[in-house]
Structure formats: structure tokens, C-alpha cells
Motif scaffolding. Sequence first.
Motif, PDB file in Angstrom:
ATOM      1  N   UNK A 165      32.830  78.569  56.687  1.00  0.00           N
ATOM      2  CA  UNK A 165      34.227  78.203  56.137  1.00  0.00           C
ATOM      3  C   UNK A 165      34.524  78.753  54.579  1.00  0.00           C
ATOM      4  N   UNK A 166      33.077  78.311  54.033  1.00  0.00           N
ATOM      5  CA  UNK A 166      32.983  78.544  52.451  1.00  0.00           C
ATOM      6  C   UNK A 166      33.298  80.156  52.328  1.00  0.00           C
ATOM      7  N   UNK A 167      32.807  80.951  52.970  1.00  0.00           N
ATOM      8  CA  UNK A 167      32.823  82.366  52.906  1.00  0.00           C
ATOM      9  C   UNK A 167      34.214  82.690  53.094  1.00  0.00           C
TER      10      UNK A 167
ATOM     11  N   UNK B 258      20.463  80.048  54.142  1.00  0.00           N
ATOM     12  CA  UNK B 258      21.827  80.499  54.175  1.00  0.00           C
ATOM     13  C   UNK B 258      22.954  80.122  53.113  1.00  0.00           C
ATOM     14  N   UNK B 259      22.631  78.742  52.807  1.00  0.00           N
ATOM     15  CA  UNK B 259      23.478  77.989  51.847  1.00  0.00           C
ATOM     16  C   UNK B 259      23.570  78.752  50.444  1.00  0.00           C
ATOM     17  N   UNK B 260      21.985  79.134  50.131  1.00  0.00           N
ATOM     18  CA  UNK B 260      21.974  79.720  48.851  1.00  0.00           C
ATOM     19  C   UNK B 260      22.575  81.276  48.949  1.00  0.00           C
ATOM     20  N   UNK B 261      22.458  81.912  50.023  1.00  0.00           N
ATOM     21  CA  UNK B 261      22.992  83.039  50.340  1.00  0.00           C
ATOM     22  C   UNK B 261      24.617  83.277  50.134  1.00  0.00           C
ATOM     23  N   UNK B 262      25.080  82.129  50.767  1.00  0.00           N
ATOM     24  CA  UNK B 262      26.630  82.161  50.492  1.00  0.00           C
ATOM     25  C   UNK B 262      26.903  81.839  48.910  1.00  0.00           C
ATOM     26  N   UNK B 263      26.157  80.963  48.341  1.00  0.00           N
ATOM     27  CA  UNK B 263      26.294  80.681  46.925  1.00  0.00           C
ATOM     28  C   UNK B 263      26.287  81.943  46.085  1.00  0.00           C
ATOM     29  N   UNK B 264      25.209  82.889  46.410  1.00  0.00           N
ATOM     30  CA  UNK B 264      25.244  84.136  45.608  1.00  0.00           C
ATOM     31  C   UNK B 264      26.355  85.044  46.125  1.00  0.00           C
ATOM     32  N   UNK B 265      26.835  84.931  47.410  1.00  0.00           N
ATOM     33  CA  UNK B 265      28.143  85.568  47.541  1.00  0.00           C
ATOM     34  C   UNK B 265      29.186  85.331  46.664  1.00  0.00           C
ATOM     35  N   UNK B 266      29.252  83.946  46.760  1.00  0.00           N
ATOM     36  CA  UNK B 266      30.361  83.514  45.758  1.00  0.00           C
ATOM     37  C   UNK B 266      30.173  83.906  44.302  1.00  0.00           C
TER      38      UNK B 266
END
Length: 372
Positions: A215-217, A142-150
Motif C-alpha cells: 500500500x505504501x508503494x 522490506x520496510x526499509x527497502x520501501x523507505x529507500x524507494x520513497x
Amino acid sequence: MEITTRSFVLSLAGIGIMVMMMMTSSAEATMPAVFVLGDSTVDVGTNNFLTGSVDRADFPHNGIDFPGSKATGRFSNGYNIADFLAKQLGLEMSPPPFFSLGNGTAPLNNSSFKGVNFASGGSGILDTTGLSPDGVKMVVPLSEQVQQLGSISSRLASFKGAETAADYLATSVFIISIGSNDMFHYDHDNSSSSSSSTKEQFISQVTATYQKHLRTMLGFGVRKIGIISTGPVGCCPSQRRFNQTSGCLEPLNELAVSFNAKVKTMMAHLSSEFDGMQYSIGDTYSMTMNLIKSPASYGFKNINTACCGLGKLNADFFCTPDANVCTNRDEMLFWDMFHPSQAASKLAASDLYNGGQPFVTPINFKQLAAAF
Ligand SMILES: *[C@@H]1O[C@H](CO)[C@@H](O)[C@H](O)[C@H]1NC(C)=O
Ligand SMILES: *[C@@H]1O[C@H](CO)[C@@H](O)[C@H](O)[C@H]1NC(C)=O
Ligand SMILES: *[C@@H]1O[C@H](CO)[C@@H](O)[C@H](O)[C@H]1NC(C)=O
Ligand SMILES: *[C@@H]1O[C@H](CO)[C@@H](O)[C@H](O)[C@H]1NC(C)=O
Ligand SMILES: *[C@@H]1O[C@H](CO)[C@@H](O)[C@H](O)[C@H]1NC(C)=O
């Protein structure tokens, strides 16, 4: 003359009604795109791009009921819940995997761009879930999926302008289905006695990590979040086979229940903190338990056996080209030893989109898409 004027007025009224219908009946008016994060329950081919990953489904009998009987990487006989939700939201099916869009380098101003699916089979909320001991990249956590979204978020900002891009993300729907693999891994670690944390400590750790990623999202400007809760993981054929009576593994189900309760509290807390945040939680745990208690009333005949597999409950082995595959697939809750059938996914998506309390709270996915 009079008639002409009347019909002109009437046709104007007609246009007015059409415009109103377009604005009110379609979620698209307020929802430019759909983004999906999570695990194999919503993966549409991410892991096909991970050379060496064994967490994949891009071979038969997977996809036997997909158009052209194509094995796309979906862990299903056909479509999965991300596809059916996306369909309800006005798309043809789930948006494509991040990796298929040149890892986000494809032109996002393409008029057919309707979102991205980041979900990866075998992944979890914790980076350690799905990690391979020999260092081969098996999953996208999930951490990397969120980075990709970033990275998508920055690229949107670079060609739309920061404000328009923020508005685009804020009105898009984000579907998240993750947590099951963390539960499986904890239970597995516990039975192999390497666990150093209690059940409560573990649930707190997973929830805190989930919150950090959300929170990042929210920091990117995401505001509409649809959570698909963790289902009764102990009732998967893969777990039932460890129970002499083929019943559900209760400790694993209890873990899912505790986790889902924590997520509910966390989401209420986040929404009070972030201005304009809207969310929906689909309680697939209760929905599935209801189906297991009275399958016939939902049109199902078998709730404990994998359609595709081998051995006890057809769950001693994965769904591979050599496995047995059933013919009555629309009557089976499970496609393989871990995953729901296309029929079960379709039913669940319909409940998440159109259903009400207590299965989908505080609003359903349709209301989530139309919010603002
Ligand atoms: C995208 O990432 C995947 C996985 O890391 C890799 O296999 C692929 O070569 C990358 N594609 C591009 C276009 O960068
Ligand atoms: C998309 O953006 C690129 C520049 O990033 C531009 O060259 C191209 O013409 C744009 N296409 C559309 C359909 O707007
Ligand atoms: C736009 O996206 C569609 C579907 O993903 C693709 O077939 C097409 O080649 C893309 N167009 C451009 C200009 O990238
Ligand atoms: C896992 O182990 C801990 C102690 O090491 C125990 O307290 C907990 O109940 C176990 N959880 C499960 C699901 O067996
Ligand atoms: C096995 O299934 C039965 C129901 O058939 C249930 O009562 C029992 O608690 C289950 N065992 C475990 C270890 O979960």
C-alpha cells in the motif's frame, strides 16, 4: 523519376514499420525502469555494503560463472532471477543496488539510470526476520527497502516534477521476491519452541505486513507489480538434510503454500481497490515442484544437492572458498544449500516472462511490462 518516387514511398513505409515495431515489440516503449525488492533470491550486492553482515556472497565460489568469475554479492554461480527478468525487460542485467547509487544521491537524471535494486539477502517481510540479536545490521528488511524507494520517489519528483515522476513510477515494473526467510524463521522458532503464534496467525500477520508495504508503494504511484511467489522452501538442501530420506520437509512447504494462497487473494483485493494497478504472480512453487518431479525434461540431473558446500547433500556448510564446488553446474537445481543455480534462475525467469496460466497469473511479466 517514377522509380525515385516509389522508393521514397517505400522507404517511408519502411520507417513506419520500424516505428511500429519499436512501439510494439519492445517493452521499453512503455517501461522506463525496473525496480527490484526482496531477499537473496534477487540481491545483486546490497549486503556488501552492510559492514558486519554475515548474510553475504561477495567471495568465491559465488560468481564462478559470472563474467570475469566475479563474486558480486549475488547468491549464485552467475546471474540470478532479477538479472534474467531485467534482461527480458530490455536491460543488460538487474539495475544496481541502492547503496551503490550513493544511497540514492547519485543523479537520477543520468541517462543510463534504468532503476534500482533494493533487495537484501536474509531479509523478510517482518522486521524481525534476519534481525541480529546483538544489534549488528545484517539485512535491510522490506520496510526499509520501501523507505529507500520513497526517497528515490521524492528525488524523481524534485527534478522531473511531481506529475512526470508519478507517470515514470506508474509505468515502471516492480519485481518483488520475498517471504522465504519469514517461513524459515517461523519454522526455526517453532522447533526451538519459542513460538507464540499458530501457523494461521503467523501467515495472517506476514500477509498483513506485506499488504501494508505494498500500500505504501502504491501510494508512491507504483502500479505494475510482479510478485515472485515463495518456492518450495522445504526442498532446499538445507532443509532436506533434516529429513532421513533426504525428502522435502513437508511442514515448511505447507507453510509456503498457505502463504502463497493468501498473497494471491491479497493482490486481487488490492487491484480492485487501486485504479490502474496491474500485477502478475509467478508461482515458482509449482514451477519448481514440476522440475523436481521430472528434472530430465528440463535438462537437469540433480535436484536435491547443493553444488557448492560441504557434508550431507553438500548442505552442512555454506558456499565458501573452502567448500566443494561441482562442475556440472547447469544440471543442478541448487547452487548452494538455499539458492537456485544460474541455470534454474534463467529457466524460471523465462517462464515468468513468457509463460501462461497456471504458473503465471493473471498475466505474465511480459504483458505486465506492456500494459497500458
Ligand atoms: C550508504 O549506506 C550504507 C549502509 O548504511 C553505508 O555503509 C554507506 O556509507 C552509505 N553511503 C553513502 C554514500 O551515504
Ligand atoms: C542532472 O541534474 C543536475 C541537477 O540536479 C544538473 O546539474 C545536471 O546537469 C543534470 N544532468 C543531466 C544529464 O541532465
Ligand atoms: C551515470 O551512470 C553511469 C552508470 O551507472 C556512471 O558510470 C556515470 O558515471 C554516471 N554519470 C554521472 C554524470 O553521474
Ligand atoms: C508451530 O507451533 C504452533 C503452536 O505453537 C502449531 O500450532 C503449529 O502447527 C506449528 N507449526 C509448524 C509449522 O510446526
Ligand atoms: C521426508 O521425506 C519423505 C519423502 O522422502 C516424506 O514422505 C516425509 O513426509 C518427509 N518428512 C518430513 C518431516 O517432512
